[in-house]
Design a protein around this motif. Structure first.
Motif, short mmCIF file in Angstrom:
data_model
loop_
_atom_site.label_atom_id
_atom_site.label_comp_id
_atom_site.label_asym_id
_atom_site.label_seq_id
_atom_site.Cartn_x
_atom_site.Cartn_y
_atom_site.Cartn_z
N LYS A 109 15.37 13.83 -1.27
CA LYS A 109 14.96 12.66 -0.50
C LYS A 109 13.45 12.68 -0.25
N SER A 110 12.97 11.59 0.31
CA SER A 110 11.56 11.45 0.65
C SER A 110 11.43 11.26 2.15
N ASN A 111 10.29 11.63 2.70
CA ASN A 111 10.06 11.38 4.13
C ASN A 111 9.41 10.02 4.37
N LEU A 112 9.45 9.16 3.38
CA LEU A 112 8.83 7.84 3.48
C LEU A 112 9.37 7.04 4.67
N LYS A 113 10.65 7.12 4.93
CA LYS A 113 11.23 6.38 6.06
C LYS A 113 10.65 6.86 7.39
N VAL A 114 10.38 8.14 7.50
CA VAL A 114 9.77 8.68 8.72
C VAL A 114 8.36 8.11 8.87
N LEU A 115 7.61 8.09 7.78
CA LEU A 115 6.25 7.56 7.82
C LEU A 115 6.24 6.06 8.12
N GLU A 116 7.19 5.33 7.55
CA GLU A 116 7.27 3.89 7.82
C GLU A 116 7.61 3.64 9.30
N ALA A 117 8.55 4.39 9.83
CA ALA A 117 8.92 4.23 11.24
C ALA A 117 7.73 4.59 12.14
N ALA A 118 7.01 5.64 11.78
CA ALA A 118 5.84 6.04 12.56
C ALA A 118 4.78 4.95 12.54
N ALA A 119 4.59 4.33 11.40
CA ALA A 119 3.60 3.24 11.29
C ALA A 119 3.96 2.07 12.19
N ARG A 135 8.44 8.21 22.66
CA ARG A 135 8.38 9.01 21.43
C ARG A 135 7.87 8.18 20.26
N GLY A 136 8.30 6.93 20.19
CA GLY A 136 7.84 6.05 19.13
C GLY A 136 6.35 5.81 19.21
N GLU A 137 5.85 5.59 20.42
CA GLU A 137 4.41 5.39 20.61
C GLU A 137 3.62 6.65 20.26
N ALA A 138 4.12 7.80 20.68
CA ALA A 138 3.45 9.07 20.38
C ALA A 138 3.44 9.32 18.87
N LEU A 139 4.55 9.02 18.22
CA LEU A 139 4.64 9.20 16.77
C LEU A 139 3.66 8.28 16.05
#
Length: 86
Positions: free
Chosen positions: A5-15, A59-63
């Motif tokens: 898998k890729s961590n792209l979804k984590v990066l997209e959510a963080a953005a 957590r979303g804001e911090a990310l």
């Protein structure tokens, strides 16, 4: 399966400033700020039920802030431009 898998979804959510929960397995362990909610591979995800909406927003804001700090496309463009000038 997960190692492909890729961590792209984590990066997209963080953005977007969304909270993220992942299992501590690659590729998610490649970039894992403290604001990401983590679970051990065999751990139940029931703990998510105990996290308040306010905590998820925080957590979303911090990310999001961490993402901006480490993945700022404007800064990356400046670095690339400097490389081309050489």
């Amino acid at each position: 399966f997960t190692k492909n898998k890729s961590n792209l979804k984590v990066l997209e959510a963080a953005a977007k400033g969304c909270a993220v929960a992942v299992t501590k397995t690659p590729p998610y362990t490649d970039w894992l700020p403290d604001s990401v909610i983590t679970f051990e591979p065999n751990e139940s995800w029931n703990r998510l039920k105990t996290i308040s909406k306010k905590q998820l927003i925080e957590r979303g804001e911090a990310l999001h802030q961490q993402h901006l700090k480490e993945y700022d496309s404007n800064e990356a463009a400046k670095v690339r431009f400097e490389l081309y000038k050489k």
